[in-house]
Structures are given as structure tokens and as C-alpha cells.
Design a protein around this motif. Structure first.
Motif, PDB file in Angstrom:
ATOM      1  N   ASP A   1      -9.385   9.771  -1.452  1.00 54.59           N
ATOM      2  CA  ASP A   1     -10.511   9.089  -0.793  1.00 54.59           C
ATOM      3  C   ASP A   1     -10.239   7.603  -0.592  1.00 54.59           C
ATOM      4  O   ASP A   1     -10.986   6.751  -1.086  1.00 54.59           O
ATOM      5  CB  ASP A   1     -11.795   9.245  -1.637  1.00 54.59           C
TER       6      ASP A   1
ATOM      7  N   ARG B   1      -7.893  -1.253   5.815  1.00 54.92           N
ATOM      8  CA  ARG B   1      -8.137  -1.979   7.068  1.00 54.92           C
ATOM      9  C   ARG B   1      -6.910  -2.836   7.315  1.00 54.92           C
ATOM     10  O   ARG B   1      -6.575  -3.687   6.506  1.00 54.92           O
ATOM     11  CB  ARG B   1      -9.410  -2.820   6.999  1.00 54.92           C
ATOM     12  N   ASP B   2      -6.227  -2.600   8.428  1.00 57.35           N
ATOM     13  CA  ASP B   2      -4.938  -3.237   8.692  1.00 57.35           C
ATOM     14  C   ASP B   2      -4.921  -3.973  10.029  1.00 57.35           C
ATOM     15  O   ASP B   2      -5.617  -3.602  10.973  1.00 57.35           O
ATOM     16  CB  ASP B   2      -3.837  -2.175   8.711  1.00 57.35           C
ATOM     17  N   LEU B   3      -4.076  -4.978  10.093  1.00 56.56           N
ATOM     18  CA  LEU B   3      -3.905  -5.792  11.299  1.00 56.56           C
ATOM     19  C   LEU B   3      -3.311  -4.962  12.435  1.00 56.56           C
ATOM     20  O   LEU B   3      -2.347  -4.230  12.239  1.00 56.56           O
ATOM     21  CB  LEU B   3      -2.947  -6.949  11.006  1.00 56.56           C
TER      22      LEU B   3
ATOM     23  N   ASN C   1      -7.746  -2.239  12.199  1.00 56.61           N
ATOM     24  CA  ASN C   1      -8.020  -0.813  12.353  1.00 56.61           C
ATOM     25  C   ASN C   1      -8.388  -0.238  10.990  1.00 56.61           C
ATOM     26  O   ASN C   1      -7.732  -0.513   9.994  1.00 56.61           O
ATOM     27  CB  ASN C   1      -6.768  -0.101  12.877  1.00 56.61           C
TER      28      ASN C   1
ATOM     29  N   MET D   1      -8.763   2.935   8.471  1.00 56.05           N
ATOM     30  CA  MET D   1      -8.268   4.295   8.213  1.00 56.05           C
ATOM     31  C   MET D   1      -8.926   4.832   6.971  1.00 56.05           C
ATOM     32  O   MET D   1      -8.985   4.123   5.954  1.00 56.05           O
ATOM     33  CB  MET D   1      -6.764   4.267   7.936  1.00 56.05           C
TER      34      MET D   1
ATOM     35  N   TYR E   1      -8.340  11.457   2.791  1.00 55.28           N
ATOM     36  CA  TYR E   1      -8.658  12.080   1.512  1.00 55.28           C
ATOM     37  C   TYR E   1      -7.442  12.130   0.584  1.00 55.28           C
ATOM     38  O   TYR E   1      -7.504  11.821  -0.586  1.00 55.28           O
ATOM     39  CB  TYR E   1      -9.208  13.498   1.706  1.00 55.28           C
TER      40      TYR E   1
ATOM     41  N   PHE F   1       2.318   5.762   3.563  1.00 52.38           N
ATOM     42  CA  PHE F   1       1.102   5.359   4.237  1.00 52.38           C
ATOM     43  C   PHE F   1       0.591   4.151   3.447  1.00 52.38           C
ATOM     44  O   PHE F   1       0.768   4.106   2.222  1.00 52.38           O
ATOM     45  CB  PHE F   1       0.180   6.587   4.101  1.00 52.38           C
ATOM     46  N   GLY F   2      -0.013   3.184   4.084  1.00 49.05           N
ATOM     47  CA  GLY F   2      -0.515   2.101   3.249  1.00 49.05           C
ATOM     48  C   GLY F   2      -1.122   0.966   4.009  1.00 49.05           C
ATOM     49  O   GLY F   2      -1.270   1.027   5.235  1.00 49.05           O
ATOM     50  N   GLY F   3      -1.494  -0.072   3.259  1.00 44.78           N
ATOM     51  CA  GLY F   3      -2.079  -1.247   3.861  1.00 44.78           C
ATOM     52  C   GLY F   3      -2.970  -1.995   2.911  1.00 44.78           C
ATOM     53  O   GLY F   3      -2.799  -1.929   1.694  1.00 44.78           O
ATOM     54  N   HIS F   4      -3.908  -2.722   3.529  1.00 41.00           N
ATOM     55  CA  HIS F   4      -4.900  -3.511   2.791  1.00 41.00           C
ATOM     56  C   HIS F   4      -5.996  -2.550   2.337  1.00 41.00           C
ATOM     57  O   HIS F   4      -6.789  -2.076   3.147  1.00 41.00           O
ATOM     58  CB  HIS F   4      -5.440  -4.600   3.725  1.00 41.00           C
TER      59      HIS F   4
END
Lengths: 171, 171, 171
Positions: free
Chosen positions: B61, B65-67, B81, B83, B86, B129-132
């Protein structure tokens, strides 16, 4: 598994008990050169050797050089691939160290600091991009914790085994 | 390279010599809210400022939010954006810090802790997969080492240059 | 969100204030077994518990086992996927810890060190691959900073809730 590699002339094993208690916390700002700023922070705070404990933020104008699949040792420039991307990207991880050079390597001169940095960068749709970083500009920020490596005598010198600069304490 | 960016009003440079000797080692458990538990650990152990030294395990879950690619400064929500996935995912890296806010930002109020966390997550077939990160639930475990940032006066405030909350010691 | 998970029998929460001041800095060399060398460094330096603060370099002959998407707790081997790849790959991040086992788990015996390592690896074209690592050979180098976790009594035991070995201080 390293088939055909000639491991003669391998650098000796080293292990040092070091002290990372002196830590600097800083922020790099939009448009700053990541490599230049890390080198400046090291020089201004008398860190001949340093390790990054944490580094996140966002970067643009990045360049990587990464190992090609299936290559053998020693590595040379033809066995690597250059990537340049504008981004911007989320900086998800920044890992690596600063160690002084013995001799020359590429554009680096004797006693120059070798900044060995590996990064993972995220795109807007979650895909991640990364590798051995050698150029990057700060986009919004880089929030960095960098520790002085005290009680170390390690240096780097080009290795005939790997082709790259490797750490050793026998120089 | 940051073409068109208006860097007037840029926050001053800061660099602090900090003390990370006080470290907490904990495990978060299945179903726990990652952000809530980090905030609780900080509050219960009087850490106004903290940095994650290591964090692995698995999450489900998640929201990032990424640039977006090709954007200019300042960042706003339309240049990012969202994302939501789950999973579950292997938590491969968790990097970031906790710093108190000056003023307001989104749903955060004055003096709230800003948890700035970047993560990389692995899927069953090795893709990452990843980001802020801004939402995550612990799946099996999160094994975390978090250090109190002592000798620091840094705070975060929304920047007119980047649009995001940026660190400064002049407030 | 963890629908259907039976959280009865959950391990108790633990949090320890630990001391990471004893840090070892070492380099692993081409052809060395990453897991064996980490275990040796721990044993030779009396580290019953340890955490990796930084680890970069390059690896080949890697094996991962990762969680499948959409699975429920507890995890078992059928809910994971095994990947083996030759590479070589840039080692972008290496995160994790060493904690002694209580009881048995897979091929591990009572009091064996559990090396829980998550890695991200980069390919020549920037794609990143990774997960829960359980086999790897050093390609050119692995430059590693590993800290002894002092003031900790944590151990790992297989959990009926997660199916995996989980940390606890009540054993």
C-alpha cells in the motif's frame, strides 16, 4: 565466474577500524555541481577521506558510466556504456566515498580526491535509472550527511587486475 | 540546465557539524503505518531532527509523488505524478530525514516534523520501483536504524525557488 | 491492506538505543564470495550484530529471492520468485544487518548469523535490478563500511505471522 580473469598482481586485502564520528550535514542548491560541492565540503573541512551516510533530493543533467553485461576483467572504457540524461530525477540513493589517488587515472592527478559515487534516480512513473555517476547538477536540493573517515590511511591506485582504481593501505 | 529558473530569493547555504552518536534500532511490524511509526519513534525519544542510517524489509500500500521529466523550477503538484501500488514489495533502500517545519506546507502545520523519505522497492521479477514516498504500510517487517541529529538547528520552509520545503539555519 | 493476515502471535515491539561507533572499512576483491566475506569480517572482529553503513562496487553471479505481487502473510517459498543472473552489475546499494538466529531456518542453525541483505544493481543501459540477495560474487570490488551494533540483545527467530525470521529482544 570471473572465467579467464588473471588475478595475479591482486592488491592485498585491507581492513581498517575507522572513526566516523565527525559528520557534516549540508544542503546543495539548485544549479550547483554535485561533484564540485562534495569536493569543496571535503576540502573546507579537512576531510582527506569521507563516506556518504545519506543523500537524497533531485538531480538533472546526469552522466553515468556502467559495466556492460558479460564482460571480463580488466575493465576498460570499451567495456562500459556512457549514458547522459537531463531528467530531472528524484535522487533516491547516493552512496560512496572520497579517497586520495596515488598516480594518475583518466583526468585525475596524483593526490587528487577520487569521488566514487553510485546513485539511483527515479522517474515520474516509478522507473528507476542509475549507476556509476560522474556528472550531476542539483535540481531542487541534495540533502547530504557526509562523515570524515578518521584513522584511515587508505589510498586508491589503478589496478592491473580490475583496470579501475582500487583501495589499498600498502602505498 | 535549469534554463529559465529564477534563483533569486535562494535560501542561504548551510553546513553544520553534527553528532549522530545516538542511534535507535527498531522493527516495525505487519500492518503498521511507516510514517506514523517513524514520527512516534522520533517523538518518544526526543528526536526533533533525525536521519535514517539503514532501512530494509517489505512494504505494501505505497504511494509516491515524483517529478515529471523535463519540468522547470519551481515544482508544483501539476509537475509531479502520483503513483499508488499495493505490492507487496521488498524495501531495498529507505533514505531520508526528519526536520521541523517553519510555516505551513500542504497538510503540515508550523513545527510539525517533515518526514522526507525516498525509497526503492523491488518486485518478484527484479524490477525496481520507487521515488518520493508519502504513504506505506509494513508488510513483513521494516528493520530500521535511525540516528538523532544533535548539534543542529536546521528547519524547513517552503522555498519560492524550488516550490518545496528546503533546509535552512537562518530562521 | 494485509487482508486475511492473522496477526495473533505477533512478536513484541522492540526498540534499542545502540552504539555504532566501532566501524570497519574494508574492500572485498574479485572472485570473493560476498556473504562469506561479510561473515568472516564479523567473526574476526567480534561483531555478533552488525549493520552496513555503505556498500558499493560491482557484483556478478547474483541470486535473489523476492516476494510475488498480491501475496498474503505468512510468506513461504512458493510466494517468492528466485532470480539468478551473471551480470556483471554495478552494485548501487547494499543495505542490511547481521543478527544471530534462535532455532533453525532453512539451512541456518541455532546461533548462526542471519545476513539480511538487500541490494540494487545497475546494468549498462541504466536499468536497475535488485531484491533480497542471497548469493553474490565480487566482480571488481566491494567497498564496505560495516558497524558493530553494540548495546543490543536482538536475535532473530522464525515468525508464525510473517513466515520469515523476525527480530526480537524477548528470547
Amino acid at each position: 565466474m570471473l572465467k579467464g580473469a588473471n588475478l595475479e598482481g591482486m592488491e592485498p586485502m585491507f581492513l581498517e577500524k575507522v572513526d566516523l564520528s565527525e559528520v557534516y550535514f549540508t544542503r546543495f542548491r539548485p544549479g550547483e555541481d554535485l561533484f564540485k560541492r562534495i569536493a569543496e565540503v571535503c576540502k573546507e573541512n579537512n576531510m582527506e577521506r569521507a563516506v556518504i551516510l545519506s543523500g537524497i533530493g533531485s538531480l538533472c543533467d546526469v552522466a553515468f558510466r556502467d559495466l556492460k553485461t558479460g564482460i571480463d576483467l580488466p575493465v576498460n572504457v570499451d567495456k562500459t556504456n556512457l549514458m547522459k540524461e537531463y531528467g530531472p530525477f528524484e535522487l533516491l540513493t547516493l552512496e560512496g566515498s572520497v579517497v586520495p589517488l596515488v598516480g594518475e587515472f583518466g583526468t585525475l592527478k596524483h593526490e587528487d580526491p577520487v569521488l566514487h559515487l553510485h546513485a539511483t534516480l527515479g522517474t515520474a512513473y516509478g522507473n528507476i535509472f542509475g549507476g556509476h555517476l560522474f556528472e550531476a547538477t542539483v535540481f531542487t536540493t541534495t540533502e547530504i550527511f557526509i562523515a570524515k573517515v578518521k584513522n584511515s590511511s587508505v589510498k586508491k591506485k589503478q589496478s592491473t587486475v580490475t583496470g579501475l582504481t582500487e583501495m589499498r593501505t600498502d602505498l
